[in-house]
Design an enzyme around this catalytic site. Structure first.
Site, PDB file in Angstrom:
ATOM      1  N   SER A 100       0.821  -1.210   0.000  1.00 59.54           N
ATOM      2  CA  SER A 100       0.000   0.000   0.000  1.00 59.54           C
ATOM      3  C   SER A 100       0.855   1.260   0.000  1.00 59.54           C
ATOM      4  CB  SER A 100      -0.899   0.003   1.240  1.00 59.54           C
ATOM      5  OG  SER A 100      -1.514   1.261   1.433  1.00 59.54           O
ATOM      6  N   TYR A 147      -2.126   0.341   9.824  1.00 58.39           N
ATOM      7  CA  TYR A 147      -2.299  -0.299   8.523  1.00 58.39           C
ATOM      8  C   TYR A 147      -1.022  -0.172   7.698  1.00 58.39           C
ATOM      9  CZ  TYR A 147      -3.724  -0.793   3.642  1.00 58.39           C
ATOM     10  OH  TYR A 147      -3.798  -1.148   2.313  1.00 58.39           O
ATOM     11  N   LYS A 167       1.814  -3.174   6.677  1.00 57.96           N
ATOM     12  CA  LYS A 167       2.213  -3.440   5.296  1.00 57.96           C
ATOM     13  C   LYS A 167       3.722  -3.274   5.115  1.00 57.96           C
ATOM     14  CE  LYS A 167      -1.536  -4.484   2.983  1.00 57.96           C
ATOM     15  NZ  LYS A 167      -1.652  -5.747   2.226  1.00 57.96           N
TER      16      LYS A 167
END
Length: 330
Positions: free
Chosen positions: A118, A142, A146
Site C-alpha cells: 500500500s 495499517y 504493510k
C-alpha cells in the site's frame, strides 16, 4: 503461459478481478479466502478453499494438495482509520498472516511471490508524486503492518530462490460494468462507492478535514481503476516467470484528485446532488499521496485503460445503479 497460481483474498474486490484476468489468460487459479469481505459467487470458475490466512495447518494442506508455480498475496485488512482503533487485528492479519503464507511458500519452494502492499507505507511523504525509493514512514498501523510485511518478504526471500514483486496500491476504485463483481453498494467503505451511495439515496456525505495544505483544503489521492490494477498483477506474474529480478512498484495513475474534486465529479456523473458535511481531520490521514509510476510503466510496459477519475467514477455509478436496482426488484 499456463501456471498454477494461489491467490489469497481472491474472492474480494481486487482479488475477484485478478482471478478473472488471470483465468482469461489461461492460468489455473486456486483462491484461499475466509469470505469475511469476499463472496464465492464473485469467482464462479475458480477453485475456492475457505480458510484464514493465519491458519498454518489449513495453508499447509492447500500447498500439499496443489503444485503452485506462484503465489499472489492479497488477503489483508485495508482500512487506515479502523487500524487506529484495532491495531492488533491489523498486525495479526497483515503481518503475521503474511509470515504464515511465506513460511509455506518457502517450504514448498514457490519461485514467484506477488504481494499487495500500500501507499500507506510512505506515511506523509511531503512530495508528490512519491517514488519507490522514498523513506517508509507510515503514520497508522495499517501502513506499518504493510511495511513490516514487505520487509519480511525481502528477508525471507534472501534465504531461498523466491523472487518477488511488491505492488504498492494507491487508491483502488471503479468496477467492471459487465459483471459488477466486488461491489457492495449497501455498505461502502471507500470514498467513490460512498459518493455513489450518497447520490443514489440522496444522503449526506462527510469530508474529514478541509484545512490541509492542498489545492482546496481536502486530502488528495491517486485513484487507479480496479481492472487496470488487475492487469498489473498479470504483467507482474509474467515478469517474474521470465526470471526477472525482484522489484517494488507503485500502482497509481500518477495524478491526484482531492476529496472535494471526487465528490463534485460524482455529482456531475450521477446527475444527483447531495449534501457534503465538513468534519475534523481523522488520525492517520496523509494530506497527499500521489504515485510516481514511471518504474511501473517502464518495467511492465503498462498503460492504464482508465485515464482519469471521472471515467473511474462512471463505472462505479453504473454498477451502483444496476446492483441497487436489482435489489429493489427482489
Amino acid at each position: 503461459m499456463s501456471l498454477n497460481v494461489l491467490i489469497t483474498g481472491g474472492a474480494g474486490y481486487v482479488g475477484s478481478h485478478v482471478v478473472k484476468t488471470l483465468e482469461k489468460s489461461g492460468y489455473f487459479t486456486v483462491v484461499y479466502d475466509n469470505l469475511s469481505t469476499g463472496r464465492a459467487d464473485w469467482i464462479p470458475d475458480a477453485e475456492l478453499v475457505v480458510g484464514d490466512i493465519g491458519d498454518q495447518a489449513a495453508l499447509s494442506r492447500v500447498f500439499k494438495r496443489y503444485s503452485f508455480d506462484a503465489v499472489i498475496h492479497l488477503a489483508a485488512r485495508v482500512s487506515a482509520p479502523e487500524s487506529i482503533k484495532k491495531p492488533l487485528r491489523y498486525y495479526a492479519d497483515n503481518l503475521c498472516g503474511s509470515i504464515a503464507l511465506l513460511k509455506q511458500s518457502r517450504k514448498h519452494q514457490i519461485p514467484c511471490f506477488i504481494h499487495a502492499s500500500s501507499a500507506a507505507v510512505y506515511g506523509n511523504p511531503g512530495v508528490a508524486p512519491v517514488g519507490e525509493n522514498a523513506p517508509l514512514l507510515p503514520i497508522n498501523p495499517y501502513g506499518a503492518s504493510k511495511m513490516m510485511a514487505e520487509r519480511a518478504i525481502m528477508d525471507i526471500s534472501g534465504s531461498s530462490d523466491m523472487r518477488w514483486t511488491i505492488l504498492r496500491y494507491f487508491n483502488v476504485a471503479g468496477a467492471d460494468v459487465k459483471t459488477c463483481v466486488g461491489q457492495r453498494p449497501e455498505n461502502p467503505v471507500h470514498l467513490i462507492p460512498k459518493a455513489c451511495r450518497a447520490a443514489g439515496l440522496g444522503q449526506d456525505i462527510s469530508i474529514f478535514g478541509d484545512d490541509y495544505d492542498t489545492i482546496d483544503g481536502s486530502c488528495v489521492r491517486d485513484y487507479i481503476h480496479v481492472k487496470d490494477l488487475a492487469h498489473i498483477h498479470l504483467l507482474a506474474l509474467e515478469y517474474l516467470a521470465g526470471k526477472n529480478p525482484s522489484i517494488v512498484l507503485n500502482c497509481g495513475l500518477g495524478r491526484g484528485s482531492s476529496v472535494k474534486e471526487v465528490l463534485n465529479t460524482a455529482q456531475r456523473v450521477s446527475g444527483k446532488n447531495f449534501t457534503v458535511n465538513r468534519k475534523p481531520r481523522r488520525p492517520g490521514d496523509a494530506p497527499v499521496l500521489v504515485a510516481d509510476n514511471a518504474l511501473l510503466k517502464k518495467t511492465l510496459n503498462w498503460t492504464p485503460r482508465y485515464q482519469n477519475v471521472s471515467e473511474i467514477i462512471e463505472t462505479s455509478w453504473i454498477c451502483h445503479q444496476r446492483l441497487t436496482g436489482r435489489r429493489s426488484k427482489n
